[in-house]
Write a protein that holds these residues in place. Sequence first.
Motif, PDB file in Angstrom:
ATOM      1  N   LEU A 163      -8.236 -19.894  -9.793  1.00 23.93           N
ATOM      2  CA  LEU A 163      -8.975 -20.550  -8.718  1.00 23.93           C
ATOM      3  C   LEU A 163      -8.813 -19.814  -7.396  1.00 23.93           C
ATOM      4  CD1 LEU A 163      -8.360 -24.255  -9.692  1.00 23.93           C
ATOM      5  CD2 LEU A 163     -10.594 -23.216  -9.290  1.00 23.93           C
ATOM      6  N   LYS A 164      -9.881 -19.832  -6.627  1.00 23.29           N
ATOM      7  CA  LYS A 164      -9.921 -19.180  -5.322  1.00 23.29           C
ATOM      8  C   LYS A 164     -10.191 -20.227  -4.239  1.00 23.29           C
ATOM      9  CE  LYS A 164     -12.128 -15.143  -7.448  1.00 23.29           C
ATOM     10  NZ  LYS A 164     -13.317 -14.251  -7.426  1.00 23.29           N
ATOM     11  N   PRO A 165      -9.808 -19.959  -3.016  1.00 26.72           N
ATOM     12  CA  PRO A 165     -10.113 -20.918  -1.938  1.00 26.72           C
ATOM     13  C   PRO A 165     -11.596 -21.248  -1.844  1.00 26.72           C
ATOM     14  CG  PRO A 165      -8.500 -19.329  -1.180  1.00 26.72           C
ATOM     15  CD  PRO A 165      -8.948 -18.862  -2.542  1.00 26.72           C
ATOM     16  N   GLU A 166     -12.449 -20.289  -2.161  1.00 24.76           N
ATOM     17  CA  GLU A 166     -13.893 -20.555  -2.077  1.00 24.76           C
ATOM     18  C   GLU A 166     -14.396 -21.464  -3.190  1.00 24.76           C
ATOM     19  OE1 GLU A 166     -12.353 -17.559  -2.042  1.00 24.76           O
ATOM     20  OE2 GLU A 166     -13.538 -16.046  -3.132  1.00 24.76           O
ATOM     21  N   ASP A 167     -13.533 -21.817  -4.139  1.00 28.65           N
ATOM     22  CA  ASP A 167     -13.894 -22.800  -5.158  1.00 28.65           C
ATOM     23  C   ASP A 167     -13.702 -24.225  -4.649  1.00 28.65           C
ATOM     24  OD1 ASP A 167     -12.376 -20.647  -7.571  1.00 28.65           O
ATOM     25  OD2 ASP A 167     -14.531 -20.918  -7.225  1.00 28.65           O
ATOM     26  N   THR A 168     -13.124 -24.363  -3.466  1.00 23.67           N
ATOM     27  CA  THR A 168     -12.913 -25.685  -2.893  1.00 23.67           C
ATOM     28  C   THR A 168     -14.241 -26.390  -2.697  1.00 23.67           C
ATOM     29  OG1 THR A 168     -10.864 -25.050  -1.781  1.00 23.67           O
ATOM     30  CG2 THR A 168     -12.074 -26.925  -0.859  1.00 23.67           C
ATOM     31  N   ALA A 169     -14.355 -27.598  -3.245  1.00 19.94           N
ATOM     32  CA  ALA A 169     -15.607 -28.356  -3.182  1.00 19.94           C
ATOM     33  C   ALA A 169     -15.405 -29.695  -3.871  1.00 19.94           C
ATOM     34  CB  ALA A 169     -16.739 -27.587  -3.857  1.00 19.94           C
ATOM     35  N   VAL A 170     -16.391 -30.549  -3.732  1.00 18.02           N
ATOM     36  CA  VAL A 170     -16.478 -31.735  -4.583  1.00 18.02           C
ATOM     37  C   VAL A 170     -17.269 -31.321  -5.818  1.00 18.02           C
ATOM     38  CG1 VAL A 170     -17.293 -34.099  -4.819  1.00 18.02           C
ATOM     39  CG2 VAL A 170     -16.384 -33.292  -2.617  1.00 18.02           C
ATOM     40  N   TYR A 171     -16.711 -31.588  -6.964  1.00  8.64           N
ATOM     41  CA  TYR A 171     -17.336 -31.212  -8.221  1.00  8.64           C
ATOM     42  C   TYR A 171     -17.962 -32.439  -8.878  1.00  8.64           C
ATOM     43  CZ  TYR A 171     -15.403 -26.528  -8.080  1.00  8.64           C
ATOM     44  OH  TYR A 171     -15.126 -25.232  -7.724  1.00  8.64           O
ATOM     45  N   TYR A 172     -19.205 -32.280  -9.301  1.00 11.18           N
ATOM     46  CA  TYR A 172     -19.958 -33.355  -9.922  1.00 11.18           C
ATOM     47  C   TYR A 172     -20.374 -32.957 -11.332  1.00 11.18           C
ATOM     48  CZ  TYR A 172     -20.693 -34.924  -5.076  1.00 11.18           C
ATOM     49  OH  TYR A 172     -20.534 -35.334  -3.772  1.00 11.18           O
ATOM     50  N   CYS A 173     -20.386 -33.926 -12.229  1.00 10.18           N
ATOM     51  CA  CYS A 173     -21.060 -33.687 -13.502  1.00 10.18           C
ATOM     52  C   CYS A 173     -22.393 -34.418 -13.470  1.00 10.18           C
ATOM     53  CB  CYS A 173     -20.200 -34.106 -14.697  1.00 10.18           C
ATOM     54  SG  CYS A 173     -19.917 -35.861 -14.883  1.00 10.18           S
ATOM     55  N   GLY A 208     -22.340 -38.182 -11.568  1.00 14.94           N
ATOM     56  CA  GLY A 208     -21.099 -38.894 -11.332  1.00 14.94           C
ATOM     57  C   GLY A 208     -20.814 -38.989  -9.845  1.00 14.94           C
ATOM     58  N   GLN A 209     -19.665 -39.560  -9.515  1.00 13.29           N
ATOM     59  CA  GLN A 209     -19.324 -39.779  -8.114  1.00 13.29           C
ATOM     60  C   GLN A 209     -18.618 -38.575  -7.494  1.00 13.29           C
ATOM     61  OE1 GLN A 209     -17.424 -40.675 -10.580  1.00 13.29           O
ATOM     62  NE2 GLN A 209     -15.369 -40.044  -9.920  1.00 13.29           N
ATOM     63  N   GLY A 210     -18.194 -37.637  -8.313  1.00  9.60           N
ATOM     64  CA  GLY A 210     -17.572 -36.421  -7.823  1.00  9.60           C
ATOM     65  C   GLY A 210     -16.060 -36.500  -7.779  1.00  9.60           C
ATOM     66  N   THR A 211     -15.426 -35.339  -7.883  1.00  8.73           N
ATOM     67  CA  THR A 211     -13.979 -35.239  -7.762  1.00  8.73           C
ATOM     68  C   THR A 211     -13.660 -34.030  -6.884  1.00  8.73           C
ATOM     69  OG1 THR A 211     -11.881 -35.162  -8.985  1.00  8.73           O
ATOM     70  CG2 THR A 211     -13.705 -33.888  -9.904  1.00  8.73           C
TER      71      THR A 211
END
Length: 126
Positions: free
Chosen positions: A86-96, A117-120
Amino acid sequence: QVQLVESGGGLVQAGDPLRLSCAASGRTFSGYAVGWFRQTPGKGREFVAAIMWSGGSSTYADSVKGRFTISRDIAKNILYLQMNSLKPEDTAVYYCATRLTSRLTPPTLPGSYDSWGQGTQVTVSS
């Protein structure tokens, strides 16, 4: 209507792995394309990876190829996203997200999906 619940997000350091899960309730993923997207403040949702639930055909964004793996547990009706290096630029809210489709390959545009989904939150520190 299928309801999606993501889990597995958190705070990790650069280079660490993390696995996200997406569970569906209300029905199975059979016949659906299922994808992962991510979003940072002020930006639109970005495609990460997607898979055809029944056939298994998958596709990835160039930014995550070789680091992320999308998979599914058909018996448990759970979608996964294994994220390595993982890289800092992967920081985000992830949704399916899902959509019912007869395509052979999954779509990559957010507008092609109709259940979310609501995101994580995933935060990668440097």
